[in-house]
Design an enzyme around this catalytic site. Structure first.
Site, short mmCIF file in Angstrom:
data_model
loop_
_atom_site.label_atom_id
_atom_site.label_comp_id
_atom_site.label_asym_id
_atom_site.label_seq_id
_atom_site.Cartn_x
_atom_site.Cartn_y
_atom_site.Cartn_z
N TYR A 176 1.01 -1.30 0.04
CA TYR A 176 0.54 -0.31 0.03
C TYR A 176 0.63 1.48 0.31
O TYR A 176 1.32 1.83 0.64
CB TYR A 176 -0.96 0.25 1.15
CG TYR A 176 -1.63 -1.01 0.97
CD1 TYR A 176 -2.47 -1.84 0.19
CD2 TYR A 176 -2.71 -0.88 2.05
CE1 TYR A 176 -3.12 -2.49 -0.09
CE2 TYR A 176 -3.57 -2.31 2.63
CZ TYR A 176 -3.55 -3.22 1.36
OH TYR A 176 -5.05 -3.72 1.52
P1 NAP Z 1 -13.96 0.97 1.62
O1 NAP Z 1 -13.77 0.60 3.29
O2 NAP Z 1 -14.91 -0.22 0.95
O3 NAP Z 1 -14.04 2.40 1.03
C1 NAP Z 1 -13.24 3.02 1.91
C2 NAP Z 1 -13.64 4.49 1.35
O4 NAP Z 1 -15.05 4.89 1.75
C3 NAP Z 1 -12.32 5.73 2.12
O5 NAP Z 1 -11.44 5.82 1.36
C4 NAP Z 1 -13.54 6.42 1.60
O6 NAP Z 1 -13.34 7.67 0.74
C5 NAP Z 1 -14.87 6.17 2.14
N1 NAP Z 1 -15.85 6.59 2.89
C6 NAP Z 1 -15.33 5.86 4.25
N2 NAP Z 1 -15.66 5.87 5.55
C7 NAP Z 1 -16.60 7.12 4.85
C8 NAP Z 1 -17.02 7.23 5.88
N3 NAP Z 1 -17.86 7.30 6.70
N4 NAP Z 1 -18.39 8.60 4.71
C9 NAP Z 1 -18.11 9.17 3.50
N5 NAP Z 1 -17.27 8.34 2.81
C10 NAP Z 1 -16.51 7.02 3.75
O7 NAP Z 1 -12.91 0.19 1.26
P2 NAP Z 1 -11.31 0.71 1.04
O8 NAP Z 1 -9.90 1.06 2.08
O9 NAP Z 1 -10.44 0.17 -0.26
O10 NAP Z 1 -11.34 -1.44 2.15
C11 NAP Z 1 -11.10 -1.42 3.30
C12 NAP Z 1 -9.67 -1.81 3.72
O11 NAP Z 1 -9.82 -3.64 3.18
C13 NAP Z 1 -8.04 -1.67 2.88
O12 NAP Z 1 -8.00 -0.02 3.80
C14 NAP Z 1 -7.76 -2.22 3.16
O13 NAP Z 1 -7.07 -2.32 4.60
C15 NAP Z 1 -7.74 -3.97 2.41
N6 NAP Z 1 -8.10 -4.36 1.63
C16 NAP Z 1 -7.88 -5.28 1.10
C17 NAP Z 1 -7.74 -6.13 0.17
C18 NAP Z 1 -6.84 -7.69 -0.18
O14 NAP Z 1 -6.58 -7.72 -1.02
N7 NAP Z 1 -7.02 -8.58 1.18
C19 NAP Z 1 -8.19 -5.35 -1.01
C20 NAP Z 1 -8.74 -3.78 -1.08
C21 NAP Z 1 -8.80 -3.67 0.17
P3 NAP Z 1 -12.67 8.95 0.37
O15 NAP Z 1 -11.69 8.33 -0.13
O16 NAP Z 1 -13.59 9.10 -1.03
O17 NAP Z 1 -13.02 9.87 1.17
#
Ligand code: NAP
Length: 319
Positions: free
Chosen positions: A55
């Site tokens: 990351y």
């Molecule tokens: P997510 O949790 O589905 O979405 C996160 C995004 O949603 C944030 O960047 C933010 O976007 C928005 N957000 C979050 N809280 C909010 C709120 N209260 N109000 C408005 N918008 C909000 O996606 P993700 O962060 O990509 O996934 C979560 C975690 O999973 C990652 O950080 C990572 O640690 C892990 N991950 C793992 C894999 C794997 O292959 N193992 C793959 C992907 C992710 P904005 O940027 O628009 O502010």
């Protein structure tokens, strides 16, 4: 003010039911913004921080490590290895690579132990037996407390559980796959059942479908400036906010509002209604998001609610 949050087990770890995904660190947000987000998470009672060596081009681990300096004991650090970093560090689950990747992550995180060390992706070129043996050595050396896997199928979970038992090695205690109200693969593909059978914690990634389930995107409107989707090319935006997706989002939003809640709260509550889900590791770019996400976990859905939600989703597909 520190607010205690409910916890669930990931092996021997006691993790907050809302965690923090750290994949924005060092990519979409800089070190100062990372610190603000991490501070907000600790203030809200979040203890689980999920990052990966890849990351932010390794900066996520560096920023997280520096931000947690002096308060490391308040956090559980989950990181991952196996994804490609650069031409020299191509990833995978080979024994020598695992040992080196772990030392590199420990150094970047500025810590002497990783609480949960996860294989990021299955490595088709390396027998999982080799990876598990290497991980077992890390656990025995005290560098890693628990091990987990990510993007694994039910069959891979079965095979790994069998091998660890056969050799007396550390076993995977968690599986991290994509799962949300918009993506229900782990239910259909038997992954949740395999986790329950082998007593593994399930950690859903993309729990907010990259923010679509936060409710901030509306049909036909340009994504608000500064958001994750605003940074995507037009065709990817259209895909993320297609009519089929927005039919479901709007129907779920209405169902939550009728009950005095938000879509964001529903996205968390629906995942946490499954006992196998240990922690919802939503990512964030701003402290206010973290506070909202931590509070969202308080809504408890009943079995009847879950059936109604299934019916709402089914009806939204017929629109
Ligand atoms: P997510 O949790 O589905 O979405 C996160 C995004 O949603 C944030 O960047 C933010 O976007 C928005 N957000 C979050 N809280 C909010 C709120 N209260 N109000 C408005 N918008 C909000 O996606 P993700 O962060 O990509 O996934 C979560 C975690 O999973 C990652 O950080 C990572 O640690 C892990 N991950 C793992 C894999 C794997 O292959 N193992 C793959 C992907 C992710 P904005 O940027 O628009 O502010």
């Amino acid at each position: 003010m520190l607010i205690p949050m409910q916890t669930r087990s990931i092996g021997a770890l006691d993790a907050s039911v809302v965690g923090l995904g750290c994949n924005n660190f060092g990519g979409r947000i800089d070190e100062a913004a990372t610190k603000a987000v991490v501070d907000a998470a600790l203030d809200a009672g979040i203890t689980l921080f999920d990052t990966a060596d890849i990351y932010g081009g390794t900066r996520s681990e560096e920023f997280l490590g520096r931000t947690l300096a002096g308060r490391r004991d308040r956090a559980l650090i989950a990181t991952k290895f196996g994804g490609p970093i650069d031409d020299e560090r191509k990833g995978g689950g080979g024994a020598a690579y695992v040992a080196r990747a772990c030392d590199d992550s420990l150094r970047r995180l500025g810590t002497d132990r990783i609480d949960l060390y996860q294989l990021h992706f299955p490595d088709q070129a390396t027998p999982i037996e080799e990876t598990l043996g290497a991980l077992d050595e890390l656990v025995r050396a005290g560098k890693v407390r628990e091990i987990g896997c990510s993007n694994f199928s039910a069959e891979m979970i079965e095979e790994s559980a069998g091998l660890s038992a056969e050799h007396g090695w550390a076993r995977f205690v968690s599986v991290q796959n994509e799962y949300s109200l918009l993506r229900r693969g782990p239910e259909k593909q038997g992954v949740l059942d395999a986790c329950t059978k082998h007593d593994l914690a399930f950690i859903p990634y993309f729990p907010l479908a990259s923010g679509v389930l936060s409710g901030k995107y509306t049909r036909g409107a340009t994504p608000p400036a500064g958001t994750r989707l605003a940074a995507l090319p037009a065709d990817r935006q259209e895909q993320a906010l297609s009519d089929a997706v927005m039919n479901r989002v709007e129907a779920l939003d209405a169902w939550a509002r009728e009950r005095g809640h938000t879509l964001l709260e529903l996205a968390f509550a629906w995942l946490l209604a499954r006992p196998v889900v240990a922690s919802v590791i939503a990512g964030a770019t701003r402290p206010e998001q973290v506070a909202a996400n931590a509070a969202a976990a308080e809504w408890r859905l009943s079995v009847a609610d879950l059936s109604e939600i299934d019916a709402v989703i089914a009806a939204s597909k017929r629109v």
